[in-house]
Design an enzyme around this catalytic site. Structure first.
Site, PDB file in Angstrom:
ATOM      1  CB  SER A 109      -0.943   0.003   1.209  1.00  0.00           C
ATOM      2  OG  SER A 109      -0.195  -0.084   2.385  1.00  0.00           O
ATOM      3  CB  CYS A 110       4.414   2.037   0.731  1.00  0.00           C
ATOM      4  SG  CYS A 110       5.381   0.905  -0.266  1.00  0.00           S
ATOM      5  CE  LYS A 141       7.392  -4.712  -3.881  1.00  0.00           C
ATOM      6  NZ  LYS A 141       7.402  -6.107  -4.323  1.00  0.00           N
TER       7      LYS A 141
HETATM    8  N1  LIG Z   1       4.757  -7.847   5.285  1.00  0.00           N
HETATM    9  C1  LIG Z   1       3.843  -6.932   5.006  1.00  0.00           C
HETATM   10  O1  LIG Z   1       3.239  -6.300   5.920  1.00  0.00           O
HETATM   11  C2  LIG Z   1       3.467  -6.650   3.588  1.00  0.00           C
HETATM   12  C3  LIG Z   1       2.396  -5.773   3.384  1.00  0.00           C
HETATM   13  C4  LIG Z   1       2.017  -5.497   2.105  1.00  0.00           C
HETATM   14  C5  LIG Z   1       2.706  -6.063   1.058  1.00  0.00           C
HETATM   15  N2  LIG Z   1       3.738  -6.907   1.231  1.00  0.00           N
HETATM   16  C6  LIG Z   1       4.431  -7.395   0.039  1.00  0.00           C
HETATM   17  O2  LIG Z   1       4.517  -8.796  -0.034  1.00  0.00           O
HETATM   18  C7  LIG Z   1       5.738  -9.171  -0.671  1.00  0.00           C
HETATM   19  C8  LIG Z   1       6.468 -10.148   0.233  1.00  0.00           C
HETATM   20  O3  LIG Z   1       6.666  -9.542   1.499  1.00  0.00           O
HETATM   21  P1  LIG Z   1       6.990 -10.383   2.799  1.00  0.00           P
HETATM   22  O4  LIG Z   1       6.513  -9.593   3.937  1.00  0.00           O
HETATM   23  O5  LIG Z   1       6.564 -11.812   2.624  1.00  0.00           O
HETATM   24  O6  LIG Z   1       8.593 -10.304   2.764  1.00  0.00           O
HETATM   25  P2  LIG Z   1       9.628 -11.325   3.400  1.00  0.00           P
HETATM   26  O7  LIG Z   1       9.020 -12.049   4.549  1.00  0.00           O
HETATM   27  O8  LIG Z   1      10.893 -10.562   3.599  1.00  0.00           O
HETATM   28  O9  LIG Z   1       9.849 -12.390   2.220  1.00  0.00           O
HETATM   29  C9  LIG Z   1      10.526 -12.049   1.044  1.00  0.00           C
HETATM   30  C10 LIG Z   1      10.873 -13.321   0.322  1.00  0.00           C
HETATM   31  O10 LIG Z   1      11.640 -12.989  -0.851  1.00  0.00           O
HETATM   32  C11 LIG Z   1      12.841 -13.766  -0.848  1.00  0.00           C
HETATM   33  N3  LIG Z   1      13.894 -13.075  -1.555  1.00  0.00           N
HETATM   34  C12 LIG Z   1      14.352 -11.815  -1.343  1.00  0.00           C
HETATM   35  N4  LIG Z   1      15.340 -11.529  -2.187  1.00  0.00           N
HETATM   36  C13 LIG Z   1      15.530 -12.634  -2.963  1.00  0.00           C
HETATM   37  C14 LIG Z   1      16.398 -12.965  -4.010  1.00  0.00           C
HETATM   38  N5  LIG Z   1      17.320 -12.092  -4.468  1.00  0.00           N
HETATM   39  N6  LIG Z   1      16.329 -14.199  -4.561  1.00  0.00           N
HETATM   40  C15 LIG Z   1      15.424 -15.099  -4.115  1.00  0.00           C
HETATM   41  N7  LIG Z   1      14.546 -14.841  -3.127  1.00  0.00           N
HETATM   42  C16 LIG Z   1      14.614 -13.627  -2.554  1.00  0.00           C
HETATM   43  C17 LIG Z   1      13.141 -13.970   0.613  1.00  0.00           C
HETATM   44  O11 LIG Z   1      14.041 -15.033   0.799  1.00  0.00           O
HETATM   45  P3  LIG Z   1      15.176 -14.864   1.961  1.00  0.00           P
HETATM   46  O12 LIG Z   1      14.431 -14.459   3.196  1.00  0.00           O
HETATM   47  O13 LIG Z   1      15.805 -16.212   2.047  1.00  0.00           O
HETATM   48  O14 LIG Z   1      16.088 -13.785   1.466  1.00  0.00           O
HETATM   49  C18 LIG Z   1      11.746 -14.277   1.142  1.00  0.00           C
HETATM   50  O15 LIG Z   1      11.383 -15.607   0.830  1.00  0.00           O
HETATM   51  C19 LIG Z   1       6.519  -7.878  -0.914  1.00  0.00           C
HETATM   52  O16 LIG Z   1       6.360  -7.492  -2.252  1.00  0.00           O
HETATM   53  C20 LIG Z   1       5.864  -6.884  -0.013  1.00  0.00           C
HETATM   54  O17 LIG Z   1       5.861  -5.579  -0.551  1.00  0.00           O
HETATM   55  C21 LIG Z   1       4.131  -7.213   2.489  1.00  0.00           C
END
Ligand SMILES: NC(=O)c1ccc[n+]([C@@H]2O[C@H](COP(=O)([O-])OP(=O)(O)OC[C@H]3O[C@@H](n4cnc5c(N)ncnc54)[C@H](OP(=O)(O)O)[C@@H]3O)[C@@H](O)[C@H]2O)c1
Length: 322
Positions: A109-110, A141
Site C-alpha cells: 500500500s506504500c 513496486k
Molecule cells: N509484510 C507486510 O506487511 C506486507 C504488506 C504489504 C505487502 N507486502 C508485500 O509482499 C511481498 C512479500 O513480502 P513479505 O513480507 O513476505 O517479505 P519477506 O518475509 O521478507 O519475504 C521475502 C521473500 O523474498 C525472498 N527473496 C528476497 N530476495 C531474494 C532474491 N534475491 N532471490 C530469491 N529470493 C529472494 C526472501 O528469501 P530470503 O528471506 O531467504 O532472502 C523471502 O522468501 C513484498 O512485495 C511486499 O511488498 C508485504
C-alpha cells in the site's frame, strides 16, 4: 487453476510466500515449485531464465522482494530500488518467455500517495507525492505494476498486481529495530510481561488508525483471485486502468486499540503509556476494498484471533530469548 497446474511461488519462505504455500497445499495443489534464495538468486537473470526454461511453470505468485522497515529503507535506499526492480524484471520477463498463463505480482500500500483521501481506492495511484522514507521501494513496486500492465497490452499476458494492506502472521519478523508495528508490539509486550513490568511504553499518541490483515487471509485472497474464471479475471486487466487490486479488511483500528488487544491476548495487565514525543506517522491508512468485495471475497480472521495465532508463533520461535 486446475489442481495439477505447475505453480511457482517466488519468495515462498517469506511471510506472504509461506502463507500462499500453505494455502495452495490446503487447497490440494500438488505441483508447486519452490526454490530458496540460496538455490535460486532471483537477481541472477541467467539462473532465473534457466529455471523457467527447465521447469515451465504455468502460474506464478511473485512474493519475492527485498522488504524492510523505515530504518532499512532509509539506510539502504539504493539496494531497495535496485534489487526490487531486478527481481521483478527477471521474474516477469522469464514468465513471459516461458508462456506463464497467470502471474500475481505482490506490491504494497506504500505505492499510494502520502496524503491520499481515505479509504484509498486503486485509482489514486500516481495522483500525488509518495512518503519519502520508502519512495525507492514504492517506485520499484509502481514499476512492477506498470510492467504487468505493459506486458498485458503488448504480449497479451494475464498479469495482475495485488496491493495488500499491513500484514501479520506466522513467520513474521519480530526484530527489535526493524519490524512492523504489530509484531514489534507483540515482542515489546511479551518482554514487558516476562520482566514483570507495570507499564509498557508505546510510541506515539496511539491515535493513528491502521488496517491489519492476517497473512493466511491474504493468501486466500491471492488464490481466490488466481482462481477467478476468465471473464472476471480479464475484467481486472483492461487496457484503460492498471491491473491493480487492493487486498485488505476494509476496517481499521487505532494504535491504542491494537496495543490493548495485544496486551489482552498476551495477558499483560500493566498500564499502556503513550509517548507523544515520538512520531505518529500519517493519521489514517485504510484501503478501499470494494473491488475485491464485489468479486465475492472477504477476510475471515478477526484481529484478535489473528493476533492469538501470531502470538503462538512468536512463543514457539522466541520464548527462549525472553
Ligand atoms: N509484510 C507486510 O506487511 C506486507 C504488506 C504489504 C505487502 N507486502 C508485500 O509482499 C511481498 C512479500 O513480502 P513479505 O513480507 O513476505 O517479505 P519477506 O518475509 O521478507 O519475504 C521475502 C521473500 O523474498 C525472498 N527473496 C528476497 N530476495 C531474494 C532474491 N534475491 N532471490 C530469491 N529470493 C529472494 C526472501 O528469501 P530470503 O528471506 O531467504 O532472502 C523471502 O522468501 C513484498 O512485495 C511486499 O511488498 C508485504
Amino acid at each position: 487453476m486446475h489442481l495439477d497446474r505447475c505453480i511457482y511461488i517466488a519468495g515462498h519462505s517469506g511471510l506472504v510466500g509461506s502463507a500462499i504455500h500453505r494455502e495452495l497445499l490446503h487447497l490440494g495443489y500438488r505441483n508447486i515449485l519452490t526454490r530458496t534464495h540460496g538455490e535460486l538468486d532471483l537477481l541472477d537473470k541467467i539462473a532465473v531464465d534457466a529455471f523457467f526454461a527447465t521447469e515451465r511453470p504455468e502460474v506464478v505468485f511473485l512474493a519475492a522482494a527485498k522488504v524492510g522497515g523505515i530504518l532499512a529503507n532509509n539506510t539502504y535506499p539504493a539496494d531497495f530500488i535496485r534489487d526490487n526492480l531486478i527481481i521483478q524484471t527477471n521474474v516477469i520477463e522469464a514468465s513471459r518467455i516461458a508462456g506463464v498463463k497467470r502471474l500475481l505480482f505482490l506490491g504494497s500500500s506504500c505505492i499510494y500517495p502520502k496524503l491520499c483521501p481515505q479509504p484509498i481506492r486503486e485509482e489514486y495511484l500516481l495522483t500525488g507525492s509518495l512518503e519519502s522514507t520508502n519512495r525507492p521501494y514504492a517506485l520499484a513496486k509502481i514499476a512492477g505494476i506498470e510492467m504487468c500492465w505493459s506486458y498485458n497490452r503488448q504480449y497479451g499476458t494475464q498479469y495482475l498486481a495485488a496491493m495488500p494492506t499491513n500484514l501479520y502472521g506466522p513467520g513474521d519478523n519480530y526484530d527489535r529495530t526493524n519490524s512492523h508495528v504489530l509484531p514489534a508490539l507483540i515482542r515489546k509486550t511479551a518482554e514487558a510481561k516476562a520482566a514483570g513490568a507495570r507499564e509498557l511504553v508505546v510510541w506515539g499518541t496511539g491515535t493513528p488508525r491502521r488496517e491489519f490483515l492476517y497473512s493466511n487471509d491474504l493468501a486466500q485472497a491471492c488464490c481466490f483471485l488466481m482462481n477467478l474464471d476468465d471473464a472476471r479475471f480479464y475484467a481486472l486487466l483492461t487496457d484503460d486502468v492498471p491491473p491493480l487490486i487492493n487486498i485488505g479488511t476494509g476496517d481499521d483500528v487505532t494504535i491504542r486499540e491494537l496495543a490493548q488487544t495485544i496486551a489482552r491476548v498476551l495477558g499483560f495487565d500493566g498500564t499502556l503509556v503513550f509517548d507523544a514525543t515520538k512520531p505518529d506517522g500519517t493519521p489514517r491508512k485504510l484501503l478501499d476494498v470494494s473491488l475485491l468485495r464485489s468479486l465475492g471475497w472477504q477476510h475471515t480472521t478477526a484481529l484478535e484471533e489473528g493476533i492469538r495465532h501470531t502470538w503462538e508463533d512468536f512463543r514457539s520461535r522466541f520464548s527462549s530469548q525472553i
